[in-house]
Write a protein that holds these residues in place. Structure first.
Motif, PDB file in Angstrom:
ATOM      1  N   GLU A 186       0.823  -1.206   0.000  1.00 11.43           N
ATOM      2  CA  GLU A 186       0.000   0.000   0.000  1.00 11.43           C
ATOM      3  C   GLU A 186       0.864   1.266   0.000  1.00 11.43           C
ATOM      4  O   GLU A 186       0.496   2.272  -0.598  1.00 11.43           O
ATOM      5  N   TRP A 187       1.998   1.214   0.658  1.00  9.85           N
ATOM      6  CA  TRP A 187       2.905   2.355   0.618  1.00  9.85           C
ATOM      7  C   TRP A 187       3.455   2.563  -0.797  1.00  9.85           C
ATOM      8  O   TRP A 187       3.492   3.682  -1.292  1.00  9.85           O
ATOM      9  N   LEU A 188       3.878   1.463  -1.443  1.00  6.22           N
ATOM     10  CA  LEU A 188       4.361   1.577  -2.823  1.00  6.22           C
ATOM     11  C   LEU A 188       3.266   2.066  -3.768  1.00  6.22           C
ATOM     12  O   LEU A 188       3.518   2.881  -4.650  1.00  6.22           O
ATOM     13  N   PHE A 189       2.064   1.554  -3.584  1.00  8.04           N
ATOM     14  CA  PHE A 189       0.947   1.993  -4.424  1.00  8.04           C
ATOM     15  C   PHE A 189       0.721   3.494  -4.253  1.00  8.04           C
ATOM     16  O   PHE A 189       0.480   4.212  -5.230  1.00  8.04           O
ATOM     17  N   ALA A 190       0.805   3.968  -3.015  1.00 14.60           N
ATOM     18  CA  ALA A 190       0.634   5.398  -2.762  1.00 14.60           C
ATOM     19  C   ALA A 190       1.746   6.208  -3.427  1.00 14.60           C
ATOM     20  O   ALA A 190       1.501   7.300  -3.939  1.00 14.60           O
ATOM     21  N   GLN A 191       2.961   5.672  -3.447  1.00 12.82           N
ATOM     22  CA  GLN A 191       4.074   6.389  -4.070  1.00 12.82           C
ATOM     23  C   GLN A 191       3.901   6.483  -5.582  1.00 12.82           C
ATOM     24  O   GLN A 191       4.175   7.519  -6.177  1.00 12.82           O
ATOM     25  N   PHE A 192       3.464   5.399  -6.207  1.00 11.76           N
ATOM     26  CA  PHE A 192       3.323   5.376  -7.660  1.00 11.76           C
ATOM     27  C   PHE A 192       2.100   6.137  -8.165  1.00 11.76           C
ATOM     28  O   PHE A 192       2.083   6.587  -9.298  1.00 11.76           O
ATOM     29  N   THR A 193       1.089   6.261  -7.330  1.00 12.47           N
ATOM     30  CA  THR A 193      -0.130   6.942  -7.770  1.00 12.47           C
ATOM     31  C   THR A 193      -0.259   8.342  -7.186  1.00 12.47           C
ATOM     32  O   THR A 193      -1.279   8.984  -7.381  1.00 12.47           O
ATOM     33  N   ALA A 194       0.748   8.806  -6.490  1.00  9.58           N
ATOM     34  CA  ALA A 194       0.754  10.138  -5.862  1.00  9.58           C
ATOM     35  C   ALA A 194      -0.424  10.307  -4.902  1.00  9.58           C
ATOM     36  O   ALA A 194      -0.960  11.391  -4.753  1.00  9.58           O
ATOM     37  N   ARG A 195      -0.809   9.206  -4.263  1.00 12.13           N
ATOM     38  CA  ARG A 195      -1.853   9.278  -3.241  1.00 12.13           C
ATOM     39  C   ARG A 195      -1.186   9.331  -1.875  1.00 12.13           C
ATOM     40  O   ARG A 195      -0.002   9.057  -1.731  1.00 12.13           O
ATOM     41  N   GLU A 196      -1.971   9.645  -0.883  1.00 14.55           N
ATOM     42  CA  GLU A 196      -1.425   9.787   0.453  1.00 14.55           C
ATOM     43  C   GLU A 196      -1.514   8.458   1.207  1.00 14.55           C
ATOM     44  O   GLU A 196      -2.544   7.788   1.198  1.00 14.55           O
ATOM     45  N   PHE A 197      -0.418   8.075   1.848  1.00 13.10           N
ATOM     46  CA  PHE A 197      -0.389   6.884   2.702  1.00 13.10           C
ATOM     47  C   PHE A 197      -0.505   7.376   4.137  1.00 13.10           C
ATOM     48  O   PHE A 197       0.451   7.869   4.716  1.00 13.10           O
ATOM     49  N   THR A 198      -1.696   7.289   4.711  1.00 12.77           N
ATOM     50  CA  THR A 198      -1.926   7.851   6.040  1.00 12.77           C
ATOM     51  C   THR A 198      -2.185   6.756   7.057  1.00 12.77           C
ATOM     52  O   THR A 198      -2.432   5.604   6.705  1.00 12.77           O
ATOM     53  N   MET A 199      -2.133   7.144   8.296  1.00  7.78           N
ATOM     54  CA  MET A 199      -2.433   6.229   9.390  1.00  7.78           C
ATOM     55  C   MET A 199      -3.750   6.586  10.060  1.00  7.78           C
ATOM     56  O   MET A 199      -4.026   6.170  11.153  1.00  7.78           O
ATOM     57  N   GLY A 200      -4.568   7.360   9.399  1.00  8.98           N
ATOM     58  CA  GLY A 200      -5.838   7.809   9.969  1.00  8.98           C
ATOM     59  C   GLY A 200      -6.880   6.704   9.974  1.00  8.98           C
ATOM     60  O   GLY A 200      -6.699   5.633  10.549  1.00  8.98           O
ATOM     61  N   TYR A 201      -7.971   6.945   9.294  1.00  5.97           N
ATOM     62  CA  TYR A 201      -9.096   6.008   9.285  1.00  5.97           C
ATOM     63  C   TYR A 201      -8.770   4.707   8.553  1.00  5.97           C
ATOM     64  O   TYR A 201      -9.495   3.730   8.654  1.00  5.97           O
ATOM     65  N   GLU A 202      -7.693   4.663   7.815  1.00  4.29           N
ATOM     66  CA  GLU A 202      -7.345   3.491   7.000  1.00  4.29           C
ATOM     67  C   GLU A 202      -6.595   2.419   7.787  1.00  4.29           C
ATOM     68  O   GLU A 202      -6.371   1.324   7.284  1.00  4.29           O
ATOM     69  N   VAL A 203      -6.203   2.688   9.027  1.00  5.39           N
ATOM     70  CA  VAL A 203      -5.411   1.722   9.793  1.00  5.39           C
ATOM     71  C   VAL A 203      -6.205   0.466  10.118  1.00  5.39           C
ATOM     72  O   VAL A 203      -5.698  -0.648   9.981  1.00  5.39           O
ATOM     73  N   GLY A 204      -7.442   0.594  10.536  1.00  2.80           N
ATOM     74  CA  GLY A 204      -8.261  -0.578  10.861  1.00  2.80           C
ATOM     75  C   GLY A 204      -8.434  -1.516   9.681  1.00  2.80           C
ATOM     76  O   GLY A 204      -8.164  -2.724   9.791  1.00  2.80           O
ATOM     77  N   PRO A 205      -8.886  -1.008   8.536  1.00  2.00           N
ATOM     78  CA  PRO A 205      -8.992  -1.883   7.367  1.00  2.00           C
ATOM     79  C   PRO A 205      -7.648  -2.457   6.917  1.00  2.00           C
ATOM     80  O   PRO A 205      -7.588  -3.582   6.420  1.00  2.00           O
ATOM     81  N   ARG A 206      -6.573  -1.704   7.100  1.00  2.00           N
ATOM     82  CA  ARG A 206      -5.251  -2.205   6.711  1.00  2.00           C
ATOM     83  C   ARG A 206      -4.859  -3.399   7.581  1.00  2.00           C
ATOM     84  O   ARG A 206      -4.279  -4.375   7.104  1.00  2.00           O
ATOM     85  N   TRP A 207      -5.169  -3.351   8.879  1.00  2.00           N
ATOM     86  CA  TRP A 207      -4.892  -4.493   9.754  1.00  2.00           C
ATOM     87  C   TRP A 207      -5.761  -5.690   9.371  1.00  2.00           C
ATOM     88  O   TRP A 207      -5.332  -6.838   9.467  1.00  2.00           O
ATOM     89  N   THR A 208      -6.985  -5.427   8.934  1.00  2.00           N
ATOM     90  CA  THR A 208      -7.854  -6.514   8.479  1.00  2.00           C
ATOM     91  C   THR A 208      -7.270  -7.174   7.233  1.00  2.00           C
ATOM     92  O   THR A 208      -7.256  -8.406   7.123  1.00  2.00           O
ATOM     93  N   ARG A 209      -6.789  -6.374   6.296  1.00  2.00           N
ATOM     94  CA  ARG A 209      -6.151  -6.940   5.104  1.00  2.00           C
ATOM     95  C   ARG A 209      -4.886  -7.717   5.474  1.00  2.00           C
ATOM     96  O   ARG A 209      -4.587  -8.756   4.872  1.00  2.00           O
ATOM     97  N   THR A 210      -4.157  -7.231   6.478  1.00  2.00           N
ATOM     98  CA  THR A 210      -2.966  -7.955   6.941  1.00  2.00           C
ATOM     99  C   THR A 210      -3.367  -9.310   7.524  1.00  2.00           C
ATOM    100  O   THR A 210      -2.712 -10.320   7.270  1.00  2.00           O
ATOM    101  N   ALA A 211      -4.438  -9.333   8.294  1.00  2.00           N
ATOM    102  CA  ALA A 211      -4.916 -10.603   8.864  1.00  2.00           C
ATOM    103  C   ALA A 211      -5.363 -11.566   7.766  1.00  2.00           C
ATOM    104  O   ALA A 211      -5.116 -12.778   7.849  1.00  2.00           O
ATOM    105  N   LEU A 212      -6.005 -11.037   6.713  1.00  2.00           N
ATOM    106  CA  LEU A 212      -6.414 -11.895   5.595  1.00  2.00           C
ATOM    107  C   LEU A 212      -5.201 -12.480   4.876  1.00  2.00           C
ATOM    108  O   LEU A 212      -5.218 -13.643   4.457  1.00  2.00           O
ATOM    109  N   ALA A 213      -4.140 -11.696   4.727  1.00  2.00           N
ATOM    110  CA  ALA A 213      -2.936 -12.198   4.066  1.00  2.00           C
ATOM    111  C   ALA A 213      -2.208 -13.212   4.948  1.00  2.00           C
ATOM    112  O   ALA A 213      -1.558 -14.128   4.445  1.00  2.00           O
ATOM    113  N   PHE A 214      -2.318 -13.065   6.263  1.00  2.00           N
ATOM    114  CA  PHE A 214      -1.611 -13.925   7.211  1.00  2.00           C
ATOM    115  C   PHE A 214      -2.349 -15.242   7.493  1.00  2.00           C
ATOM    116  O   PHE A 214      -1.721 -16.252   7.829  1.00  2.00           O
ATOM    117  N   ALA A 215      -3.657 -15.265   7.348  1.00  2.00           N
ATOM    118  CA  ALA A 215      -4.477 -16.406   7.764  1.00  2.00           C
ATOM    119  C   ALA A 215      -4.037 -17.756   7.184  1.00  2.00           C
ATOM    120  O   ALA A 215      -3.948 -18.736   7.931  1.00  2.00           O
TER     121      ALA A 215
END
Length: 142
Positions: A34-63
């Motif tokens: 997600e950080w690389l995607f933000a760099q290539f698309t000039a989007r912002e990589f924030t830790m605001g409201y996106e942290v919860g869903p990001r941890w959920t995606r991490t759990a899905l990748a780890f399961a």
């Protein structure tokens, strides 16, 4: 002279290798991707409201790797046996393909809006990936 068995690591070491390797992989894949995607698309990589869903995606990748670690622990596989290594590598390859699709979808479909089908595939993906990993890990030796 001490036997080689006395110096061999415990069989649960395989489970720890799979578990820790899967955790590092999931963190690097989701957070780094997600950080690389933000760099290539000039989007912002924030830790605001996106942290919860990001941890959920991490759990899905780890399961699937957590499931393989549990299987390796219960079955007491030899330390990093060839079958467990192959299953782990297959899980990496399958999930990389799936997450590549996830990261490229917004670029390939610039119309906007959420891809509900892809979201459902991503939510269900740990199960088929784990099943493939499990089938490889339990395959009898050739």
């Amino acid at each position: 002279m001490a036997s080689d068995r006395s110096r061999a690591p415990s069989t649960s070491t395989t489970a720890w290798h799979v578990l820790l390797g899967g955790a590092w992989y999931a963190l690097a894949l989701v957070w780094g991707g997600e950080w690389l995607f933000a760099q290539f698309t000039a989007r912002e990589f924030t830790m605001g409201y996106e942290v919860g869903p990001r941890w959920t995606r991490t759990a899905l990748a780890f399961a699937p790797f957590a499931g393989l670690a549990l299987y390796a622990f219960v079955r007491r596989h030899a330390v990093w046996s060839a079958r467990v290594r192959l299953a782990w590598a297959t899980g990496i390859a399958l999930s990389l393909l799936l997450w590549l699709w996830y990261f490229l979808d917004p670029l390939l479909n610039p119309g906007g809006g959420a891809n509900i089908g892809l979201g459902l595939v991503m939510m269900a993906s740990p199960l088929p990936i784990f099943v493939v990993m499990w089938l490889i890990a339990r395959r009898p030796r050739a």
